[in-house]
Design a protein around this motif. Sequence first.
Motif: not given
Length: 444
Positions: A6, A21, A23, A33, A69, A71, A413
């Motif tokens: 991430y 963010v 991936e 995300l 997200s 995250i 992350t």
Amino acid sequence: MEKPLYIAGLDIGTTKVACIVGERKENGKINILGYAKTESTGVKHGMVFNIDETVTAIQRAVEEASNQSNIRIKSVNVGIAGRHIRSLCHHGQMIRETPDKTITMDELEKMRDEAFKIAIEPGEEIIDVIPQEYIIDNEPDIRNPKGMIGLQVEANYHVIIARVDSVRNIMTCINKAGLEMEHLILEPIASARAVIDDDEREAGVALVDMGGGTTDIAVFHDNILYHTAVIPFAGNVITDDIHKGCLIIKKQAEAIKVQYGSAMATENRTDEYVSIPGIRGSQPKEISLQNLASIIQARVEEILDCVNMEIQKVNPAHKLISGIVLTGGGAMLKHIQQLAEFKTGMNVRIGYPDEYLSNENVDELKSPIYSTGIGLVLEGIKRYEHEILVNKRQPEIIEENEEPAEPEKDVVTEPVDPKDKDGFIKKILSRLIHNINDIDQNIE
């Protein structure tokens, strides 16, 4: 099994602060995300002038992107622009002690590190050194000399320089927001990563990112970054011109620029008008759309003249067959593509950051206003992978049937376990109830 990667990008602009963010996917694309943008009031022409306001905007954008997200964002790849940015070319060389052995990535990285030590003006610092080409024993035009054999290794680098105080202000904002800076990336390089492909870089192309406070330029040819520049005016200056020329407040000027503005006055009829509400009960104001377009066109032509001057600084032998890719919020102005083609005499297309996005992402992210933010995620992934290649970072690996280890500090992350939030709250409530029972027993 490789742990999901991430990466977070933070675009600190003059009009907005955007956090994205992403991936990394196996097919080379990214899945976004979470994303968020907040109003930016502490930045002018790409430079921070109010720390507290910028920190607040960063925290809001990061918090919203994190919640969306699921995250936990610990560090970010940050974009930098501004009138203080400049670049130069540097030629480095190395005589190898073991010419009969193959050239390694470690040797190439040591050469690049030496370029960070070249003499520059007081009050400046080098923020990036980008290899252009290598020369092995007088043999030029080598892109990747790893694995080759030679005695003398030379390299041409594109060196990006910024003012120390501007860099420190950005770092201060990041630290005060409770984050760490993963990489500081020149914004046109990030935007180019999102909207330009390898074929265009090979043929020759100029990336022009018209934002709110700056117009950023990056010129490529033969897959080499030859020139970067930052012009210290863009969309906000156009809004200011409308504000002064039409005698309306800036909020109204920005609204009619976005909704009714055009970069070519001839595309509007003389009988087309827009009504602007009066202030505190005063009479509405009628504004001719042709006059509005005339104001916009004059400023856009000035910006394009500056863009043309920067492109002309590149070696004339490097023909830009792919022309210009125009992105950023300014690229959404009606008829700007036609005006840019007329002013520069080059092919122009609008750059949308959708080529490297997976099909799972929403259409809003495919707008040119997110080119820099998405590019920061893509460039962050590229630099992460490079650091693994040169042994500056260890990859995160989870073996099958093995419990995931606690993430290291340098992981960008990590997922947030929703159960943790509920568990934490339950523990606090349990302690409170226990304390209350103790108090009741003492009273009795």
